[in-house]
Scaffold this active site. Structure first.
Site, PDB file in Angstrom:
ATOM      1  N   GLU A  77       0.864  -1.178   0.000  1.00  0.00           N
ATOM      2  CA  GLU A  77       0.000   0.000   0.000  1.00  0.00           C
ATOM      3  C   GLU A  77       0.905   1.234   0.000  1.00  0.00           C
ATOM      4  OE1 GLU A  77      -3.337   1.940   2.992  1.00  0.00           O
ATOM      5  OE2 GLU A  77      -2.987  -0.230   3.058  1.00  0.00           O
ATOM      6  N   ASP A 129      -4.477   9.822   9.254  1.00  0.00           N
ATOM      7  CA  ASP A 129      -3.163   9.303   9.616  1.00  0.00           C
ATOM      8  C   ASP A 129      -2.694   9.830  10.959  1.00  0.00           C
ATOM      9  OD1 ASP A 129      -2.728   7.799   7.228  1.00  0.00           O
ATOM     10  OD2 ASP A 129      -2.381   9.684   6.174  1.00  0.00           O
TER      11      ASP A 129
END
Length: 269
Positions: free
Chosen positions: A49, A60
């Site tokens: 990924e 994130d």
């Protein structure tokens, strides 16, 4: 090339679950990203990924946010990433998922974006802030270009929403193991098992789990669950951020080997 969902399902013949590794493109630079992709490919990672650096990465945690900022400071952009992928996909066989936020897709134009990433061999796409209600066109284009659009199911997702995602998904389904952002955490979220059970009653599509999985102890716990894949991000991003280029690459190779020792069937580790 074999579809990502097939790679994940096929890996369960030798592993208890597939290993999906996240790294940030351009951190600390694209040359190291290219080398890291090649090392991950040689280290037996099932799927990679690759994160497109973005200035407001809301999903994130601090480690990946910092990596994204470092990449942007190196003037990393989509065109440079595509150029790098065009070269690296000639030498690796591990399928790549591109992780991006919705705004870069809209800025480039949805059709152009999907066309461009398909041209360089990207096989999957994750857009964490893509509104499900607005996903029909992107899902259609991904299908036309043989890219698997991977939807996320959170612990807070309702049964109704899970049914809708399962019906629309043509790929594996990404289960978010905790609420909040990605990152390294010391305790496994106990409710992920009930979420897996709930989703398994609705669909037979392969399930991958990520967010907050970062240590070998996490792997030991999660690989025993009824899932087909585990996603690790912050642990690899952190290793790439430290020390010399050679040490960075050695560390991620050794970490992959340690994970495989746990997840490979009949392993004594």
């Amino acid at each position: 090339m074999t579809r990502i969902s097939q790679v994940i399902q096929q890996s369960t013949s030798t592993c208890t679950c597939a290993l999906i590794v996240f790294i940030t493109a351009g951190d600390p630079n694209l040359n190291i990203t290219k080398a890291a992709l090649e090392i991950l490919d040689k280290s037996g990672v099932n799927v990679i990924e690759l994160g497109l650096p973005y200035s407001v990465p809301l999903a994130d945690g601090p480690i990946i946010q910092t990596a994204s900022n470092r990449a942007l400071m190196q003037d990393t952009n989509l065109d440079k990433i595509l150029n790098m992928l065009n070269k690296v996909n000639l030498t690796i066989t591990t399928p790549i998922i591109l992780f991006t936020y919705y705004n870069p897709v809209l800025s480039r134009g949805i059709f152009t974006f999907i066309c461009d990433i398909s041209r360089v061999g990207v096989k999957g796409l994750i857009i964490p802030d893509l509104p499900f209600e607005e996903s029909a066109y992107i899902a259609y284009l991904c299908d036309q270009f043989s890219i698997e659009l991977i939807f996320l199911i959170a612990p807070t997702s309702t049964v109704t929403r899970i049914h809708k995602i399962a019906k629309k998904s043509s790929s594996c389904i990404y289960l978010v193991s905790k609420t909040g952002v990605t990152g390294m955490h010391t305790n496994k979220e106990m409710f992920i098992n009930s979420l897996i059970t709930k989703v398994k009653k609705i669909t037979s599509k392969p399930l991958i789990v990520g967010f907050g999985i970062s240590t070998l102890n996490h792997i030991r716990s999660f690989h025993q669950l009824d899932i087909e894949g585990i996603v690790l991000g912050s642990a690899f991003v952190q290793r790439l951020a430290n020390q010399t280029i050679k040490t960075k690459l050695e560390e991620i190779s050794e970490f992959c080997h340690a994970i495989k020792q746990i997840t490979t069937r009949n392993s004594q580790a």
